[in-house]
Design a protein around this motif. Structure first.
Motif, PDB file in Angstrom:
ATOM      1  N   CYS A  56      -8.620   0.418   8.360  1.00  0.00           N
ATOM      2  CA  CYS A  56      -7.804   0.245   7.168  1.00  0.00           C
ATOM      3  C   CYS A  56      -8.726   0.354   5.956  1.00  0.00           C
ATOM      4  O   CYS A  56      -9.936   0.184   6.069  1.00  0.00           O
ATOM      5  N   MET A  57      -8.140   0.678   4.814  1.00  0.00           N
ATOM      6  CA  MET A  57      -8.918   0.980   3.623  1.00  0.00           C
ATOM      7  C   MET A  57      -8.343   0.290   2.390  1.00  0.00           C
ATOM      8  O   MET A  57      -7.131   0.079   2.302  1.00  0.00           O
ATOM      9  N   VAL A  58      -9.227  -0.012   1.450  1.00  0.00           N
ATOM     10  CA  VAL A  58      -8.846  -0.386   0.090  1.00  0.00           C
ATOM     11  C   VAL A  58      -9.718   0.431  -0.842  1.00  0.00           C
ATOM     12  O   VAL A  58     -10.939   0.492  -0.670  1.00  0.00           O
ATOM     13  N   ILE A  59      -9.094   1.087  -1.817  1.00  0.00           N
ATOM     14  CA  ILE A  59      -9.808   1.923  -2.774  1.00  0.00           C
ATOM     15  C   ILE A  59      -9.570   1.368  -4.175  1.00  0.00           C
ATOM     16  O   ILE A  59      -8.439   1.061  -4.544  1.00  0.00           O
ATOM     17  N   GLY A  60     -10.633   1.237  -4.951  1.00  0.00           N
ATOM     18  CA  GLY A  60     -10.509   0.773  -6.333  1.00  0.00           C
ATOM     19  C   GLY A  60      -9.832   1.817  -7.208  1.00  0.00           C
ATOM     20  O   GLY A  60      -9.477   2.901  -6.756  1.00  0.00           O
ATOM     21  N   GLY A  61      -9.689   1.487  -8.484  1.00  0.00           N
ATOM     22  CA  GLY A  61      -9.010   2.410  -9.399  1.00  0.00           C
ATOM     23  C   GLY A  61      -9.842   2.781 -10.612  1.00  0.00           C
ATOM     24  O   GLY A  61      -9.328   3.368 -11.568  1.00  0.00           O
ATOM     25  N   ASN A  91      -4.962   6.735  -6.194  1.00  0.00           N
ATOM     26  CA  ASN A  91      -6.103   7.054  -5.332  1.00  0.00           C
ATOM     27  C   ASN A  91      -5.730   6.995  -3.853  1.00  0.00           C
ATOM     28  O   ASN A  91      -6.169   7.824  -3.053  1.00  0.00           O
ATOM     29  N   ALA A  92      -4.916   6.003  -3.503  1.00  0.00           N
ATOM     30  CA  ALA A  92      -4.498   5.865  -2.102  1.00  0.00           C
ATOM     31  C   ALA A  92      -3.680   7.075  -1.656  1.00  0.00           C
ATOM     32  O   ALA A  92      -3.855   7.589  -0.541  1.00  0.00           O
ATOM     33  N   LEU A  93      -2.785   7.546  -2.523  1.00  0.00           N
ATOM     34  CA  LEU A  93      -1.980   8.722  -2.179  1.00  0.00           C
ATOM     35  C   LEU A  93      -2.858   9.965  -2.054  1.00  0.00           C
ATOM     36  O   LEU A  93      -2.647  10.812  -1.172  1.00  0.00           O
ATOM     37  N   GLY A  94      -3.869  10.085  -2.929  1.00  0.00           N
ATOM     38  CA  GLY A  94      -4.789  11.210  -2.826  1.00  0.00           C
ATOM     39  C   GLY A  94      -5.562  11.186  -1.519  1.00  0.00           C
ATOM     40  O   GLY A  94      -5.727  12.214  -0.854  1.00  0.00           O
ATOM     41  N   MET A  95      -6.030   9.995  -1.120  1.00  0.00           N
ATOM     42  CA  MET A  95      -6.761   9.871   0.136  1.00  0.00           C
ATOM     43  C   MET A  95      -5.836  10.102   1.326  1.00  0.00           C
ATOM     44  O   MET A  95      -6.234  10.728   2.322  1.00  0.00           O
ATOM     45  N   GLN A  96      -4.602   9.636   1.237  1.00  0.00           N
ATOM     46  CA  GLN A  96      -3.639   9.874   2.309  1.00  0.00           C
ATOM     47  C   GLN A  96      -3.452  11.372   2.529  1.00  0.00           C
ATOM     48  O   GLN A  96      -3.445  11.852   3.671  1.00  0.00           O
ATOM     49  N   GLY A  97      -3.317  12.131   1.431  1.00  0.00           N
ATOM     50  CA  GLY A  97      -3.157  13.577   1.561  1.00  0.00           C
ATOM     51  C   GLY A  97      -4.344  14.222   2.245  1.00  0.00           C
ATOM     52  O   GLY A  97      -4.181  15.102   3.102  1.00  0.00           O
ATOM     53  N   ALA A  98      -5.560  13.776   1.894  1.00  0.00           N
ATOM     54  CA  ALA A  98      -6.766  14.344   2.513  1.00  0.00           C
ATOM     55  C   ALA A  98      -6.844  14.005   3.997  1.00  0.00           C
ATOM     56  O   ALA A  98      -7.200  14.844   4.829  1.00  0.00           O
ATOM     57  N   LEU A  99      -6.499  12.767   4.346  1.00  0.00           N
ATOM     58  CA  LEU A  99      -6.547  12.350   5.756  1.00  0.00           C
ATOM     59  C   LEU A  99      -5.496  13.088   6.578  1.00  0.00           C
ATOM     60  O   LEU A  99      -5.771  13.534   7.707  1.00  0.00           O
ATOM     61  N   SER A 110       1.723  -0.682  -0.354  1.00  0.00           N
ATOM     62  CA  SER A 110       1.478  -1.204  -1.700  1.00  0.00           C
ATOM     63  C   SER A 110       1.927  -2.653  -1.834  1.00  0.00           C
ATOM     64  O   SER A 110       2.985  -3.035  -1.341  1.00  0.00           O
ATOM     65  N   ALA A 111       1.109  -3.445  -2.530  1.00  0.00           N
ATOM     66  CA  ALA A 111       1.478  -4.828  -2.822  1.00  0.00           C
ATOM     67  C   ALA A 111       2.564  -4.897  -3.885  1.00  0.00           C
ATOM     68  O   ALA A 111       3.229  -5.925  -4.031  1.00  0.00           O
ATOM     69  N   ILE A 135      -4.089   5.170  10.250  1.00  0.00           N
ATOM     70  CA  ILE A 135      -4.971   4.637   9.214  1.00  0.00           C
ATOM     71  C   ILE A 135      -4.093   4.045   8.122  1.00  0.00           C
ATOM     72  O   ILE A 135      -3.133   4.670   7.667  1.00  0.00           O
ATOM     73  N   VAL A 136      -4.415   2.828   7.724  1.00  0.00           N
ATOM     74  CA  VAL A 136      -3.612   2.117   6.735  1.00  0.00           C
ATOM     75  C   VAL A 136      -4.429   1.947   5.456  1.00  0.00           C
ATOM     76  O   VAL A 136      -5.542   1.429   5.490  1.00  0.00           O
ATOM     77  N   ILE A 137      -3.871   2.409   4.334  1.00  0.00           N
ATOM     78  CA  ILE A 137      -4.517   2.253   3.037  1.00  0.00           C
ATOM     79  C   ILE A 137      -3.716   1.241   2.233  1.00  0.00           C
ATOM     80  O   ILE A 137      -2.532   1.453   1.940  1.00  0.00           O
ATOM     81  N   PHE A 138      -4.350   0.130   1.907  1.00  0.00           N
ATOM     82  CA  PHE A 138      -3.690  -0.916   1.123  1.00  0.00           C
ATOM     83  C   PHE A 138      -3.919  -0.641  -0.357  1.00  0.00           C
ATOM     84  O   PHE A 138      -5.068  -0.516  -0.803  1.00  0.00           O
ATOM     85  N   ALA A 139      -2.839  -0.541  -1.110  1.00  0.00           N
ATOM     86  CA  ALA A 139      -2.918  -0.185  -2.527  1.00  0.00           C
ATOM     87  C   ALA A 139      -2.356  -1.306  -3.397  1.00  0.00           C
ATOM     88  O   ALA A 139      -1.711  -2.237  -2.906  1.00  0.00           O
TER      89      ALA A 139
END
Length: 245
Positions: A56-61, A91-99, A110-111, A135-139
């Motif tokens: 799982c991932m967390v990406i800053g902004g 950023n999470a949506l951008g990384m999701q597209g790449a993955l 998203s919280a 893969i889970v990206i928490f935004a």
């Protein structure tokens, strides 16, 4: 008889949190998303996922908007922080597209509810995604102002029962001073949570370190710029600093 190739060590950890800054996605640019850099990081995640590790991932902004900077320039702090949370969703949506372009099933959670673009945070559903090897990206951080994405990463890692947080940075560990400015900077192999706080080592903010300490959640700081760095650290190789009790 032919020599058999050496087998790679099986990863010790089965579920991990990867925390990266928004600036890590900028590449050589000064702002926004640099698609080749996003793809390179996605490949790092893919290589770890292929080992059977749940990620799982967390990406800053900070590559788009940083709440503290907005606040420092006279913007009301709560509004600035919410704007920063929205930047993390981008950023999470951008990384999701790449993955997903690499064939990896990915969910952005998203919280702050925004059902048209991602799922709302429901803990049991997020755990199920990980169990299904998504893969889970928490935004959107914790969904609350005054908390950083470092704290969000530690909170979600605790809720997901991750075995460690991997903090991807520009340097290969935690140093007693900035290794880019000072060639004689000393790298720590291990350091305690209390030392990070008392020496102001800047691994994560104080709230995140305190939360990790309470939940006995180790933080591994490594270089995200080194090709294959994420995978090698999980295989028990490479250079890093481990923060623990």
């Amino acid at each position: 008889m032919q020599d058999q190739p050496a087998k790679e060590h099986a990863p010790v950890l089965k579920r991990v949190m990867l925390k990266i800054s928004g600036e890590a996605l900028m590449g050589p640019q000064g702002f926004g998303l640099h698609p080749p850099t996003v793809e390179r990081i996605a490949r790092e995640v893919q290589s770890v996922h292929s080992m059977g590790v749940e990620v799982c991932m967390v990406i800053g902004g900070g590559n788009i908007f940083r709440g503290l900077q907005g606040s420092a320039q006279g913007m009301e702090r709560t509004t600035a922080d919410y704007m920063g949370m929205l930047a993390t969703v981008m950023n999470a949506l951008g990384m999701q597209g790449a993955l997903e372009s690499l064939g990896l099933h990915t969910r952005v959670i998203s919280a702050i509810p925004m059902d048209q673009v991602c799922e709302p945070y429901i803990r049991r559903r997020a755990v199920r995604h990980l169990e299904k090897k998504r893969i889970v990206i928490f935004a959107a951080g914790t969904g609350n102002p005054y908390f950083t994405t470092d704290t969000a990463a530690t909170l979600r890692a605790s809720e997901m029962s991750c075995q460690a947080i991997f903090k991807g940075t520009k340097v290969d560990g935690v140093y007693d001073k900035d290794p880019i400015k000072y060639p004689d900077a000393k790298r720590y192999e291990t350091v305690t949570y209390d030392e990070v706080l008392s020496k102001h080592l800047g691994v994560m903010d104080a709230s995140a370190i305190a939360l990790a300490r309470e939940n006995r959640l180790p933080i591994i700081v490594f270089s995200l710029d080194a090709p294959g760095g994420f995978r090698s650290i999980l295989a028990g190789e490479g250079t890093s600093t481990r923060v623990e009790g």
